[in-house]
Design a protein around this motif. Structure first.
Motif, short mmCIF file in Angstrom:
data_model
loop_
_atom_site.label_atom_id
_atom_site.label_comp_id
_atom_site.label_asym_id
_atom_site.label_seq_id
_atom_site.Cartn_x
_atom_site.Cartn_y
_atom_site.Cartn_z
N MET A 29 0.91 -1.25 0.00
CA MET A 29 -0.09 -0.06 -0.09
C MET A 29 0.80 1.31 -0.10
O MET A 29 0.50 2.25 -0.84
N VAL A 78 2.56 1.87 -3.24
CA VAL A 78 1.66 2.19 -4.58
C VAL A 78 0.94 3.69 -4.31
O VAL A 78 0.57 4.30 -5.34
N GLU A 79 0.56 3.76 -2.90
CA GLU A 79 -0.44 4.87 -2.70
C GLU A 79 0.10 6.08 -1.89
O GLU A 79 -0.49 7.22 -2.11
N ARG A 101 6.54 5.77 -3.49
CA ARG A 101 6.94 5.92 -4.73
C ARG A 101 8.54 6.61 -4.94
O ARG A 101 9.17 6.07 -5.59
#
Length: 311
Positions: free
Chosen positions: A85, A88-89, A94
């Motif tokens: 999570m 990706v979010e 990132r």
């Protein structure tokens, strides 16, 4: 205990990525041609590839630690969905992915060092700079929004890059000024040349660190001092500033006294004493830099407001 593990991991990541970027960059602006080949002067392959691999490992451990702190889970299997999570979010996840990718590129670039030393160092320096800049997403700027967030990230990244350039140069000088290196006339001649060439770069680094440091302070704390001083954050920040001032004095001594003394001594054929004095000064400056990086890692885990409230 978990707080100290987090600080240790942050210290490892900061120090590792600063060395990767700073040493590769030093090879670009200080050396030329065959001097950039690994082990001709500096062991670029060992340093860059080693810090790239270590950076991946320490960054991985740091991500696991961060996911555990956010979720409260300790089991690695249970942490997996939380890590996915984050990757990706969340911006910090990132940024972590980008860091890992560019670290791989930095390590692979060293495979080309023998055939294209300048190109390999350029790729490593760019990749190292991106990896080092990605640490801004682990800092206080991540809590800002809008244009303030953009400018805080900008100053954070510039501060990290300038600090990495300085630390990398100190490591390079310490390596070049080793006792066994000081026995060869050509090695001392190269040391004198690189010290002279570093003058303008060093001045730019000092200005960048000072200006971005002040701006970052204003972003995090604002134009206030009295409420900050009683806090743990404030005390550590004062120690950091004092150590930085000490590094500036050592750098000024290297620039205006020991560097010119080494050049004069080399022309007179009595250069080993001056070279040894420069080596000792660089080692003290490097030790101070390591301590400052440790303080930076600690400060990154603290909030000025929380420190004030708990004091």
């Amino acid at each position: 205990m978990s707080d100290w593990v987090s600080i240790a991991l942050r210290f490892g990541v900061y120090l590792d990525l600063m060395l990767l970027f700073g040493v590769a960059l030093f090879g670009l602006y200080s050396f030329k041609g065959p001097e950039r080949v690994s082990d001709a002067v500096l062991p670029f392959r060992s340093i860059v590839a080693g810090t790239a691999v270590l950076g991946v490992l320490v960054s991985g451990a740091s991500m696991v630690m961060m996911a555990s702190a956010m979720s409260g889970e300790l089991n690695l299997a249970q942490l997996r969905p939380h890590i996915e999570m984050m990757l990706v979010e969340m911006d910090v996840g990132r940024a972590w992915v980008v860091r890992i990718v560019v670290l791989v590129f930095a390590g692979l670039a060293m495979m080309l060092n023998q055939r294209a030393p300048g190109f390999s160092l350029l790729v490593a320096a760019i990749a190292g700079g991106i990896a080092l800049g990605s640490l801004a997403w682990n800092g206080h700027g991540a809590m800002d929004e809008g244009s303030r967030r953009f400018w805080h990230f900008t100053t954070d990244i510039l501060h990290l890059l300038a600090a990495g350039a300085w630390l990398g140069a100190l490591v390079a000088f310490a390596w070049m000024a080793r006792r066994d290196m000081l026995q060869a006339e050509e090695s001392i001649k190269l040391l004198a040349r690189t010290v002279t060439r570093f003058e303008s770069v060093g001045a730019l680094i000092v200005v960048a660190i000072t200006v971005t440091g002040v701006v970052n302070y204003l972003f995090i704390v604002g134009p206030k001092f009295d409420v900050l001083l009683p806090s743990t954050y404030g005390k550590l920040l004062i120690i950091k500033v004092m150590l930085f001032a000490g590094m500036l004095m050592l750098a000024a001594r290297n620039r205006f006294h020991l560097g010119p003394l080494l050049e004069r001594s080399f022309r007179e054929g009595k250069y080993r004493v001056a070279a040894s004095a420069l080596r000792r000064s660089v080692l003290v400056e490097l030790s101070t830099a390591f301590f400052i990086v440790g303080l930076v890692a600690w400060l990154g885990t603290l909030s000025p407001e929380m420190g004030i409230a708990s004091s």
